[in-house]
Write a protein that holds these residues in place. Structure first.
Motif, mmCIF file in Angstrom:
data_model
loop_
_atom_site.group_PDB
_atom_site.id
_atom_site.type_symbol
_atom_site.label_atom_id
_atom_site.label_comp_id
_atom_site.label_asym_id
_atom_site.label_seq_id
_atom_site.Cartn_x
_atom_site.Cartn_y
_atom_site.Cartn_z
ATOM 1 N N GLN A 88 0.746 -1.333 0.023
ATOM 2 C CA GLN A 88 -0.170 0.113 0.092
ATOM 3 C C GLN A 88 0.873 1.216 0.101
ATOM 4 O OE1 GLN A 88 -2.876 -0.062 3.095
ATOM 5 N NE2 GLN A 88 -4.426 -1.557 2.065
ATOM 6 N N ASP A 89 2.102 1.165 0.084
ATOM 7 C CA ASP A 89 3.097 2.384 0.184
ATOM 8 C C ASP A 89 3.473 2.844 -1.427
ATOM 9 O OD1 ASP A 89 4.816 0.402 -0.848
ATOM 10 O OD2 ASP A 89 6.261 0.639 0.831
ATOM 11 N N ARG A 90 2.810 2.013 -2.490
ATOM 12 C CA ARG A 90 2.681 2.174 -3.709
ATOM 13 C C ARG A 90 4.098 1.872 -4.398
ATOM 14 N NH1 ARG A 90 -0.068 8.356 -4.707
ATOM 15 N NH2 ARG A 90 -1.868 7.794 -3.168
ATOM 16 N N THR A 91 4.603 0.950 -3.822
ATOM 17 C CA THR A 91 5.903 0.490 -4.392
ATOM 18 C C THR A 91 5.830 -0.966 -4.626
ATOM 19 O OG1 THR A 91 7.209 -0.127 -2.094
ATOM 20 C CG2 THR A 91 7.291 2.178 -3.268
ATOM 21 N N GLY A 117 3.414 4.190 -8.499
ATOM 22 C CA GLY A 117 2.562 5.174 -8.642
ATOM 23 C C GLY A 117 0.972 4.981 -7.967
ATOM 24 N N SER A 118 0.692 3.677 -7.583
ATOM 25 C CA SER A 118 -0.425 3.523 -6.747
ATOM 26 C C SER A 118 -0.543 2.416 -6.038
ATOM 27 C CB SER A 118 -1.531 3.234 -8.027
ATOM 28 O OG SER A 118 -2.812 2.828 -7.388
ATOM 29 N N VAL A 119 -1.409 2.472 -4.981
ATOM 30 C CA VAL A 119 -1.569 1.221 -4.084
ATOM 31 C C VAL A 119 -1.464 -0.085 -5.037
ATOM 32 C CG1 VAL A 119 -2.906 0.008 -2.368
ATOM 33 C CG2 VAL A 119 -2.556 2.447 -2.403
ATOM 34 N N CYS A 120 -0.532 -1.011 -4.501
ATOM 35 C CA CYS A 120 -0.498 -2.449 -5.196
ATOM 36 C C CYS A 120 -1.485 -3.544 -4.501
ATOM 37 C CB CYS A 120 0.999 -2.846 -5.187
ATOM 38 S SG CYS A 120 0.891 -4.145 -6.222
ATOM 39 N N HIS A 161 -3.690 -2.613 -9.425
ATOM 40 C CA HIS A 161 -3.432 -1.393 -8.650
ATOM 41 C C HIS A 161 -5.125 -0.931 -8.176
ATOM 42 C CE1 HIS A 161 0.940 -1.047 -8.511
ATOM 43 N NE2 HIS A 161 0.669 -1.483 -10.088
ATOM 44 N N ASP A 192 -5.468 2.141 -8.658
ATOM 45 C CA ASP A 192 -6.105 3.171 -9.659
ATOM 46 C C ASP A 192 -6.578 2.733 -10.884
ATOM 47 O OD1 ASP A 192 -3.882 2.178 -10.935
ATOM 48 O OD2 ASP A 192 -2.733 4.092 -11.019
#
Length: 218
Positions: free
Chosen positions: A36-39, A57-60, A77, A79
């Motif tokens: 959830q840190d987008r990495t 670039g987005s929550v995985c 993601h 998004d």
């Protein structure tokens, strides 16, 4: 954090939503995780350290490894996008596909040719990874994806796909015909995950009340 046996791999700054071995049966000694840190992070299990961080670039919500050489990664993601990555070139996604809802899970076929995505618009999408296009979509009256991390699954022989619903049922579709084959009723609350036994004869499902049901035959 991602825990491997007694070792703790530290680096993510938020919840880890998924982790998968990379390479043939994990033989490459690497794991990819999405957070959830987008990495996305690639972990070297020999050195017990992070070998690479990919800024997605987005929550995985889910991630899979797509080849035996431990270079291909697909991530789903918040998004509404599925992103395709080459671990040798970490800065930008190779390509991406956008849907009408958040991507809650990814399930890869054994031959690495097909990808099943669970989408928050209350559908499952089957992608042909060689043609890079959607082959089919599966939905039904009464089927509602239960949460942002709902896990759908493809059977080992790629003949069936299954997903749990907020109505407490498990829905099973025939891949080739697109037809809803069965609605399995046993849970009393939202079903959040499904997985197939490697032989394909059994299906397990789990609900929000921590109850697991084993279905046979499906």
């Amino acid at each position: 954090m991602v825990v491997f046996r007694e070792h703790t791999l530290t680096g993510h700054s938020n919840k880890v939503m998924a982790a998968r071995f990379m390479g043939n049966s994990g033989g490459a000694g690497k794991v990819v995780s999405g957070s959830q840190d987008r990495t996305l992070k690639i972990w070297d299990l020999r050195s017990r350290s992070c070998a690479m961080t990919i800024f997605a670039g987005s929550v995985c919500n889910d991630v899979v490894a797509t080849d035996w050489l431990a270079t291909g990664i697909i991530s789903g993601h918040f998004d509404k996008k599925i992103r395709f990555w080459d671990a040798r070139h970490q800065k930008n996604a190779v390509s991406e596909v956008e849907f009408q809802g958040k991507i809650t899970s990814l399930s890869l076929s054994k031959d690495l040719k097909y990808l099943l995505a669970c989408v928050r618009d209350d559908s499952l999408k089957l992608l042909d990874l060689q043609m890079n296009q959607v082959l089919d979509s599966y939905s039904a009256d009464g089927f509602h994806v239960s949460c942002d991390w709902c896990r759908a699954a493809m059977s080992p022989d790629c003949s069936l796909v299954a997903a749990g619903s907020s109505d407490g049922c498990v829905y099973v579709w025939n891949v080739s015909s697109g037809r809803l084959e069965k609605v399995l009723r046993e849970h009393g609350t939202s079903v959040i995950a499904c997985t197939w036994q490697p032989g394909g004869n059994f299906l397990a499902s789990c609900d929000k009340n921590k109850r697991i049901v084993l279905w046979s035959p499906v």
